[in-house]
Scaffold this active site. Structure first.
Site, PDB file in Angstrom:
ATOM      1  N   LEU A 235      31.080  42.868  41.643  1.00 12.90           N
ATOM      2  CA  LEU A 235      32.271  42.494  42.409  1.00 12.90           C
ATOM      3  C   LEU A 235      32.767  41.153  41.857  1.00 12.90           C
ATOM      4  O   LEU A 235      32.416  40.090  42.350  1.00 12.90           O
ATOM      5  CB  LEU A 235      31.921  42.391  43.890  1.00 12.90           C
ATOM      6  N   HIS A 236      33.608  41.219  40.839  1.00 15.89           N
ATOM      7  CA  HIS A 236      33.939  40.043  40.050  1.00 15.89           C
ATOM      8  C   HIS A 236      34.749  38.985  40.806  1.00 15.89           C
ATOM      9  O   HIS A 236      34.292  37.859  41.016  1.00 15.89           O
ATOM     10  CB  HIS A 236      34.742  40.459  38.814  1.00 15.89           C
ATOM     11  N   ASP A 237      35.980  39.313  41.164  1.00 16.55           N
ATOM     12  CA  ASP A 237      36.936  38.300  41.594  1.00 16.55           C
ATOM     13  C   ASP A 237      36.569  37.565  42.885  1.00 16.55           C
ATOM     14  O   ASP A 237      36.854  36.366  42.991  1.00 16.55           O
ATOM     15  CB  ASP A 237      38.327  38.928  41.733  1.00 16.55           C
TER      16      ASP A 237
END
Length: 306
Positions: A235-237
């Site tokens: 879950l990058h951002d």
């Protein structure tokens, strides 16, 4: 509590949606402006998605369209992860209309009106770079730049480049050299925020409203990554947003970062983690993440949204 005035520049994008909801749910952040670029999908989709995401949260934040592609080179989307619509096929209600104008102009207008603005970039850096490059006198009004971008080991769009950095490396290089504090959440950091079936189930169990339900559906729609043996996907951002809300969840170090802008390594971020070059640091690198604390924060904040 002093709220941090911020701009979120984004290209929604599944994880962008979750990041926007986390920011809008957090009293630590005063989100004054959302600007949109083409990135994960084309600008037509990302603008519609941003409007829907902000609208579902019940917020009245100006949303302004910006760059359709990078400063140089060609645009390329990433539909294998995010789906053709950018939100993994999850339909959201139509959001409020976009605010007329151009993203770079809107960012500059806010900087003229406010001192100490935090610029948060969770897509290609084009809009932010254009805003600062076209009125350099405003750079001193920026408190900090926080970016989800780059990787110091291997990439996720090419063998050596992370998608956001690869999408517009010239723009990223401009931000790194602008003279303001820059914080990077790279792929090595975001890999520690692994969305698993168990974490999606825990999110659903928290109750909440439409935003939390949409988050669970979006997370379920993202294919598990082979980089993680199909156990889940990173879950990058939201990691970039979480840093601003609760920095105690992270460890970090100061580093020098160089961006390759050509050839087979285009978009590679050369991160000097051990000061081998002797060059002065130009970025703070987020190193480790308390994953359980991160997902607890995410669940708590999203459960409070409509």
């Amino acid at each position: 509590m002093t709220r941090r005035v911020c701009v979120i520049d984004t290209d929604p994008g599944t994880d962008d949606a979750v990041a926007l909801w986390l920011a809008l749910a957090s009293p630590e952040l005063d989100v004054r402006l959302v600007t949109v670029a083409g990135g994960n999908v084309g600008l037509g989709h990302t603008l519609r998605n941003a409007r829907a995401i902000v609208g579902l949260a019940g917020q009245a934040v100006p949303i302004v369209a910006g760059a359709e592609g990078p400063l140089l080179g060609a645009f390329r989307s990433e539909t294998q992860v995010h789906g053709a619509d950018g939100l993994a096929g999850v339909a959201l209600p139509e959001g409020p209309p976009a605010t007329p104008g151009i993203a770079a102009d809107a960012i500059r207008a806010l900087l003229r009106a406010e001192v100490g603005v935090t610029l948060i970039g969770i897509g290609p850096a084009t809009n932010l770079a254009l805003a600062l490059a076209t009125e350099p006198a405003l750079i001193d009004r920026v408190a900090e730049i926080v970016l989800m971008t780059g990787a110091w080991s291997e990439g996720n769009i090419t063998a050596s480049a992370e998608f956001n950095a690869w999408s517009d490396p010239e723009a990223l290089a401009m931000l790194l050299e602008c003279g303001r504090p820059v914080t990077l959440a790279t792929l090595e950091l975001t890999a520690q925020a692994l969305v698993t079936r168990e974490r999606i189930d825990a999110l659903r169990a928290a109750g909440g409203g439409a935003c939390l339900d949409a988050t669970a559906r979006i997370m379920s729609g993202v294919p598990p990554s082979r980089r993680f043996a199909h156990r889940g996907h990173p879950l990058h951002d939201p990691c970039a947003i979480a840093w601003l809300i609760d920095p105690t969840l992270f460890t970090h170090r100061d580093v020098h970062v160089h961006v390759e802008c050509g050839g087979v390594a285009r978009g590679r971020t050369v991160v000097d983690r051990w000061d081998r070059s002797g060059l002065a640091p130009n970025a703070r690198l987020l190193d480790t993440l308390d994953a359980e604390g991160f997902f607890s924060l995410l669940t708590e904040r999203l459960a409070a949204l409509p």
